[in-house]
Scaffold this active site. Structure first.
Site, short mmCIF file in Angstrom:
data_model
loop_
_atom_site.label_atom_id
_atom_site.label_comp_id
_atom_site.label_asym_id
_atom_site.label_seq_id
_atom_site.Cartn_x
_atom_site.Cartn_y
_atom_site.Cartn_z
N ASP A 197 -10.53 6.81 -4.90
CA ASP A 197 -10.28 5.52 -4.27
C ASP A 197 -10.77 4.45 -5.25
O ASP A 197 -11.96 4.13 -5.29
CB ASP A 197 -11.03 5.43 -2.95
CG ASP A 197 -10.57 4.26 -2.09
OD1 ASP A 197 -10.95 4.20 -0.90
OD2 ASP A 197 -9.81 3.40 -2.61
N HIS A 212 0.85 -1.21 0.00
CA HIS A 212 0.00 0.00 0.00
C HIS A 212 0.88 1.26 0.00
O HIS A 212 0.86 2.04 0.96
CB HIS A 212 -0.86 -0.07 1.27
CG HIS A 212 -1.98 0.91 1.36
ND1 HIS A 212 -1.81 2.27 1.37
CD2 HIS A 212 -3.31 0.72 1.49
CE1 HIS A 212 -2.98 2.87 1.51
NE2 HIS A 212 -3.92 1.94 1.57
N GLU A 214 -1.03 1.39 -5.44
CA GLU A 214 -0.78 0.17 -4.68
C GLU A 214 -0.83 -1.07 -5.58
O GLU A 214 -1.78 -1.23 -6.35
CB GLU A 214 -1.85 0.04 -3.60
CG GLU A 214 -1.97 1.27 -2.72
CD GLU A 214 -3.29 1.33 -1.97
OE1 GLU A 214 -3.84 0.26 -1.62
OE2 GLU A 214 -3.78 2.44 -1.75
O1 TA6 Z 1 -6.08 1.57 -0.37
C1 TA6 Z 1 -7.07 2.56 -0.20
C2 TA6 Z 1 -7.79 2.31 1.13
O2 TA6 Z 1 -8.42 1.04 1.13
C3 TA6 Z 1 -8.78 3.44 1.38
O3 TA6 Z 1 -10.11 3.01 1.22
C4 TA6 Z 1 -8.44 3.89 2.80
O4 TA6 Z 1 -9.15 3.11 3.74
C5 TA6 Z 1 -6.93 3.60 2.82
O5 TA6 Z 1 -6.84 2.32 2.21
C6 TA6 Z 1 -6.24 3.74 4.14
O6 TA6 Z 1 -6.66 2.76 5.02
P1 TA6 Z 1 -6.08 2.84 6.55
O7 TA6 Z 1 -6.70 1.66 7.23
O8 TA6 Z 1 -4.58 2.75 6.44
O9 TA6 Z 1 -6.49 4.18 7.07
#
Ligand code: TA6
Length: 303
Positions: free
Chosen positions: A216, A172, A275
């Site tokens: 997103d 991520h 990601e």
């Molecule tokens: O990868 C995008 C995502 O799934 C968003 O929907 C947001 O939730 C982000 O990840 C960050 O997630 P976190 O749990 O690290 O705040």
């Protein structure tokens, strides 16, 4: 972790002038890597890359100015390892978003200085009673980080049990950008995507991805290369993947950022997540004795 533990890590895995372990704010143990090609920092918690800066360049990986460094909480930024599920748990609302790998303490396996001048750290996450409660499968997770002119990360899932299991996962990665409003992502043109900002609507990408609001999206692709084009920093970030046929592009924008305790005022403008994932219909089944490798590599290029 104690001072003695840090000393033991340096005794076992330290490499003079290349790899040093330190305890940082909030008590996290971080490996500091430096060679002629780049510097990097990797936290043992979550095996989370927190920095990668090629020699003579500016940081490529972003960490929030409001990041909270404390045990059990993933640092906002870097390269969180989302495993063994991506996003909210499919059925258990109480289970942690993006799985548990990013908040567990991983163990060092090896530190290597390679003949090409790059440096590789290998880390491992073993299941324990707590993780088995969350996810009752026999698995070993390895992360290999190669630090050089490019950054390569391999996430290997091994099925050490006698039943197949399914994972969704992500590296991520938060990239540092001049201003998200001025950058674009190329290489996702004409691909279908799931728009998580619009209730999961299915759409098709028209032209490069640009940013003017919360974004997103899960792009369903064939695993090709994509590029962050950043005129403000006079650079491109070239992203290659193996073992992934889905890419998530995320920026929380202003409103969501204000609600995040570890984002910092206006910090969303300096970051962009692209990601490498196995998400949505790109979930992975790992057979008993089998292995899945999710690999990314990042390199800088001129405009
Ligand atoms: O990868 C995008 C995502 O799934 C968003 O929907 C947001 O939730 C982000 O990840 C960050 O997630 P976190 O749990 O690290 O705040």
């Amino acid at each position: 972790m104690s001072t003695e533990a840090v000393a033991e890590l340096n005794a076992c895995f330290g490499i003079r002038e290349r790899v040093t372990f330190k305890q940082t704010e909030g008590g996290l143990i971080v490996a500091e890597v430096g060679n002629a090609q780049a510097t990097a920092r990797i936290a043992l918690q979550g095996a989370q890359v927190l920095d990668w800066t090629p020699a003579g360049g500016q940081p490529v990986i972003w960490v929030s100015p409001g990041a909270i460094y404390t045990a059990g909480k993933s640092v906002r930024g870097g390269v969180p390892v989302c495993w063994p599920w991506f996003g909210p748990h499919a059925t258990e609302a109480e289970s942690p978003a993006h799985g548990f790998a990013r908040t567990q303490c991983w163990e060092m396996v090896q530190a290597q200085q390679l003949s090409d001048g790059s440096t590789t750290l290998s880390l491992r996450l073993l299941q324990d009673a707590n993780t088995r409660l969350l996810w009752p499968h026999d698995a070993e997770l390895l992360l290999l980080v190669n630090v050089g002119r490019r950054l390569q990360i391999d996430l290997l899932t091994r099925n050490t049990g006698d039943e197949a299991f399914t994972v969704t996962q992500a590296l991520h990665t938060y990239f540092a950008v001049s201003d998200v409003r001025e950058v674009s992502v190329q290489g996702l043109e004409d691909l279908p995507y799931i728009d998580k900002v619009d209730d999961g609507a299915r759409r098709v990408q028209s032209g490069p991805v640009t940013f003017s609001a919360e974004t997103d999206r899960i792009y369903l692709d064939q695993g090709g290369e994509c590029v962050i084009h950043d005129p403000g920093l006079q650079r491109r970030i070239v992203i290659r993947r193996e073992g992934s046929r889905s890419t998530v592009v995320w920026n929380p924008w202003m409103e969501k950022s204000v609600a995040m305790a570890d984002m910092g005022e206006g910090a969303y403008r300096g970051m962009l997540c692209v990601e490498a994932t196995n998400a949505a219909e790109d979930a992975v089944v790992v057979e008993p004795g089998g292995e899945h490798r999710l690999q990314v590599s990042y390199r800088l290029a001129s405009l």
